[in-house]
Design a protein around this motif. Structure first.
Motif, mmCIF file in Angstrom:
data_model
loop_
_atom_site.group_PDB
_atom_site.id
_atom_site.type_symbol
_atom_site.label_atom_id
_atom_site.label_comp_id
_atom_site.label_asym_id
_atom_site.label_seq_id
_atom_site.Cartn_x
_atom_site.Cartn_y
_atom_site.Cartn_z
ATOM 1 N N SER A 156 0.821 -1.216 0.000
ATOM 2 C CA SER A 156 0.000 0.000 0.000
ATOM 3 C C SER A 156 0.842 1.248 0.000
ATOM 4 O O SER A 156 0.384 2.316 -0.388
ATOM 5 N N ALA A 157 2.103 1.144 0.455
ATOM 6 C CA ALA A 157 2.970 2.322 0.511
ATOM 7 C C ALA A 157 3.834 2.474 -0.725
ATOM 8 O O ALA A 157 4.714 3.315 -0.768
ATOM 9 N N ARG A 211 -2.429 10.250 -4.716
ATOM 10 C CA ARG A 211 -1.150 10.048 -4.040
ATOM 11 C C ARG A 211 -1.008 11.072 -2.928
ATOM 12 O O ARG A 211 -1.337 12.239 -3.106
ATOM 13 N N VAL A 212 -0.519 10.637 -1.789
ATOM 14 C CA VAL A 212 -0.338 11.524 -0.648
ATOM 15 C C VAL A 212 0.854 12.445 -0.930
ATOM 16 O O VAL A 212 1.964 11.972 -1.184
ATOM 17 N N VAL A 246 -1.126 7.235 6.760
ATOM 18 C CA VAL A 246 -0.422 7.175 5.476
ATOM 19 C C VAL A 246 0.818 8.058 5.536
ATOM 20 O O VAL A 246 0.962 8.898 6.433
ATOM 21 N N LYS A 247 1.681 7.874 4.551
ATOM 22 C CA LYS A 247 2.914 8.648 4.448
ATOM 23 C C LYS A 247 2.984 9.354 3.096
ATOM 24 O O LYS A 247 2.274 8.972 2.159
ATOM 25 N N GLN A 250 2.714 7.977 -0.788
ATOM 26 C CA GLN A 250 1.977 6.721 -0.790
ATOM 27 C C GLN A 250 0.764 6.816 -1.712
ATOM 28 O O GLN A 250 0.031 7.796 -1.695
ATOM 29 N N VAL A 252 -2.934 5.938 -2.700
ATOM 30 C CA VAL A 252 -4.142 5.545 -1.978
ATOM 31 C C VAL A 252 -5.287 5.369 -2.967
ATOM 32 O O VAL A 252 -5.288 5.943 -4.050
ATOM 33 N N GLN A 256 -10.132 4.200 0.863
ATOM 34 C CA GLN A 256 -9.111 3.652 1.745
ATOM 35 C C GLN A 256 -8.999 4.499 3.007
ATOM 36 O O GLN A 256 -9.028 5.734 2.952
ATOM 37 N N ILE A 258 -7.317 6.536 5.631
ATOM 38 C CA ILE A 258 -6.035 7.243 5.629
ATOM 39 C C ILE A 258 -5.745 7.939 6.957
ATOM 40 O O ILE A 258 -4.609 8.350 7.210
#
Length: 291
Positions: A156-157, A211-212, A246-247, A250, A252, A256, A258
């Motif tokens: 996931s990351a 994307r984070v 989350v980071k 990452q 997503v 999802q 977060i």
């Protein structure tokens, strides 16, 4: 006078006149020839002036239909995180475009590039669908491997490579980021998003694939914040969380989990949810599906 002598004298005079005329006709009068300028060597030849080179066209502020300016002048109280949010960009991209060694150090009056350089393809943030993992039923008596959760977290990351943005960035499949009721509606001047209430620890979901681009508490007034960039046009912000799950970088998926709802930098437990189109806040209820 003797006539014969006078005749002789007259004849001599005529001869003298004729001789003078002949001498005058034989004398050549030299007049100056016209002057013609000629180059004596190649170095003396002055080439014709070359036409002025065409000036390169100025870098467009953005792609077609994008009204964002290409640069931003730092004002008192600005941080790179806030500039990135207001311009609809990832702060790491802005730092890279401006060659910033320390993104925490910016000066008032400094002009920052907030759009990709012309030579660089716009950084796309559409997530890539992760590969499917084939699952098989376990044999009787076989215990699941202890490393399975770690492998799932690593998957996931994963960081998705940049891919070209679609022509229609408005084609985003949206979902509500939390299940609670809306306590405060959108108001561009006073509330740039929705305040969705709930209990501490309630799940906060990604509103769309993306994307984070930020996960932290460095933006005053937002508490523990997650920012997800969905494409070159849209990003969403999820503020006041209790816990971030989350980071940065990452990938997503829509729906999802977060974060967990909280009250960081807020007077009550709530999710402050923003949708920004090209950096400008828009009413999320106009994009989210009806409940």
């Amino acid at each position: 006078m003797n006539p014969s002598r006078w005749t002789s004298t007259r004849t001599l005079g005529l001869w003298a006149v004729c001789a003078a005329m002949l001498l005058a006709g034989c004398k050549t009068v030299h007049s100056p020839a016209p002057v013609e300028e000629r180059a004596t060597s190649a170095s003396q030849v002055k080439p014709a002036a070359a036409p002025e080179a065409a000036k390169p066209a100025s870098t467009p502020a953005a792609t077609s239909g994008d009204a964002r300016p290409a640069t931003y002048t730092v004002k008192p109280g600005d941080t790179l995180m806030r500039i990135a949010l207001e311009s609809g960009q990832a702060w790491r991209d802005i730092a890279r475009w401006n060659g910033m060694d320390n993104p925490n150090v910016i000066e008032v009056g400094q002009v920052l590039r907030v759009m990709p350089p012309a030579a660089e393809t716009a950084v796309a943030t559409k997530p890539v669908t992760p590969p499917k993992i084939e699952t098989k039923p376990l044999d009787a008596g076989t215990k699941p491997a202890a490393s399975a959760p770690a492998a799932s977290a690593a998957a996931s990351a994963s960081v998705a490579p940049a891919v070209p943005a679609k022509d229609n960035d408005d084609d985003v499949q949206w979902a509500w980021p939390a299940a609670g009721p809306v306590a405060t509606p959108f108001d561009e001047s006073r509330n740039k998003g929705l305040a969705i209430t709930g209990k501490a620890g309630d799940p906060v979901y990604a509103a769309a694939d993306g994307r984070v681009v930020y996960a932290g508490s460095g933006l005053r007034g937002y508490g523990n914040l997650v920012i997800v960039k969905h494409n070159a046009t849209y990003l969403t912000a999820y503020a006041h969380n209790q816990t971030l799950l989350v980071k940065e970088d990452q990938v997503v998926r829509k729906g999802q989990k977060i974060a967990e709802m909280g009250s960081s930098d807020a007077e009550r437990v709530q999710l402050h949810f923003e949708v920004r189109r090209q950096g400008k806040p828009v009413d999320p209820t106009k994009l989210l599906p009806p409940r």
